[in-house]
Scaffold this active site. Sequence first.
Site, short mmCIF file in Angstrom:
data_model
loop_
_atom_site.label_atom_id
_atom_site.label_comp_id
_atom_site.label_asym_id
_atom_site.label_seq_id
_atom_site.Cartn_x
_atom_site.Cartn_y
_atom_site.Cartn_z
NE ARG A 26 -3.48 0.34 2.64
CZ ARG A 26 -4.52 0.91 2.05
NH1 ARG A 26 -5.17 0.28 1.06
NH2 ARG A 26 -4.93 2.11 2.43
CD GLU A 71 -2.95 7.59 7.31
OE1 GLU A 71 -4.14 7.26 7.45
OE2 GLU A 71 -2.04 7.21 8.06
CE1 TYR A 121 -3.90 3.49 13.63
CE2 TYR A 121 -3.42 5.82 13.87
CZ TYR A 121 -3.97 4.66 14.37
OH TYR A 121 -4.58 4.65 15.60
CD GLU A 122 -1.93 2.50 4.58
OE1 GLU A 122 -1.91 1.27 4.41
OE2 GLU A 122 -2.94 3.20 4.37
CG HIS A 123 4.01 8.14 6.95
ND1 HIS A 123 5.33 8.36 6.70
CD2 HIS A 123 3.90 7.91 8.28
CE1 HIS A 123 6.01 8.30 7.83
NE2 HIS A 123 5.16 8.02 8.80
#
Length: 547
Positions: A353, A370, A376-378
Amino acid sequence: MTTPTRPMIQNPILPGFNPDPSIVAVDDDFYIATSTFEWYPGVQIHHSKDLKNWRLVSRPLNREALLDLRGEPDSCGVWAPCLSYHDGLFYLIYTDVKRFNGDFKDAHNYLTTCETIDGEWSDPIYMNSSGFDPSLFHDDDGKKWFINMVWDHRREKNRFGGILLQQYCPETKKLVGEIKNIFAGSKLACTEAPHLFKRNGYYYLLTAEGGTFYTHAMTMARSKNIDGPYELDPYGYLLTAKDNQDLPLQRTGHGDLFETSKGETYLVHLCGRPLLGERRCPLGRETGLQKTYWTDDNWLRVENAVTDGLPELQVPAPNLPEHPWPAEQHSHNFDAAELPTEFQWLRTPNPERLFSLTARSGYLRLIGRESLGSLYEHALVARRQEAFKYSAQTAMEFYPTNFQQTAGLICYYNSNKFHYCYVSIDDEGNRFIDVMSCLGSQDLTLTFGLRDGHIDAFITDKRFLLPKDGLVYLRADVDHHLLNFSFSVDEVHWTKLPINLDYSIISDEAGGGDGAHFTGGFVGMACQDVSGQQCPADFDYFNYSEQ
């Protein structure tokens, strides 16, 4: 006849962010496991055959079943792994810390095993959550013992509540029997990082004390019984630089003891090399090595120090043939289907992702996710800084369509401390270069100005505009305290951005943010799209060179 000079090993043996070492010797192969905190995959394992030359061979916590760090604060995640080997099987104990701030610590301890150091490790076995820094001891009577420090959240108590011991049953894969607190520590306090050893009828308990900063130390105690009582070494601390602040190796402590096949004993230990002036360590907490010996009364001492117990920059090599590995590749064109070994990302077990090496042949594609402050998710892919002076360069193709999309080259400590040379687009549709810094909080500074040693706000008339299309070349030059960014549109003519950035903020000692700071400097590539449109950035290559 002249006696040949014994070869020396230069410290640190694992430069850059490689803290909390645990080592195991399997014949003439040595393996060190170190903490990775919020970086993914979890745990770094290096291999050597001579204690001088090391190579990264495994990051075992590489799938969701073993590790998921999404949502965990900076410097949480994987703390202090313990690596051991018994009866043809490698054992890895590790902690996943979910919360650091406040009175409580949510720290869950697990065990995974593998027949080979670089194979697929088993799904985790849950052990306990009473504290952190766990380890596993294989006794010569066949029993296995699990130990960890216990965290006491009660305000009136010592938070470092001692070292707990409990038996582990490999048949039922559970901790069994009575839990005993076997060691309260010395007056230095903050007793953690326990490892058990057995020699000449004694059980030896090696711990770290004094916190992980400049009062850090390594303490040893012993007992005839595994559950104590343990007597402290009457000599004092086994290893510390706390009373010698001028030594080049500081913050020495948290470590592990081992013996070579020739009967020589050594310690691996945590250490830091501060910059002059601010005494900050952008290289993070590193791994060092010290030679040791046993006294006639069965206590361990550090060898060759001016005064026993002080860390040396150079230590005698073991009586083993030197075994160099092929030279590491620091330039990458992203032609392979997998990410080069030295790179990591943050928190998520689902890297597909964040990036792809197949979406565009010969490029690393980062998918805008992000913000850099996200837990969380970058999309940030980076490698460790391993020298005080280095350069990093990349070439990027990136076509943002709104101001919420950014991508570029980043020098990163954590979500509160970084310098980021990025490309974005203004309201008139112009691509431009800017520098975004986070100096210890979630507030950002956008700048090309420097007034009286302080960074000014963003100066619009000094914005550097770019052509509407084509590659953008970005370079970071780091020299101890100083960071400069440069850019080019043809890789021939370079423009140095007119600001001298304080690189020392890329360190735990710089403070700022919330909670613990236990990691180290990284340099790499990043892409954000907080509009949610997932605008990608394609990176043609990444070069890292030390000077």
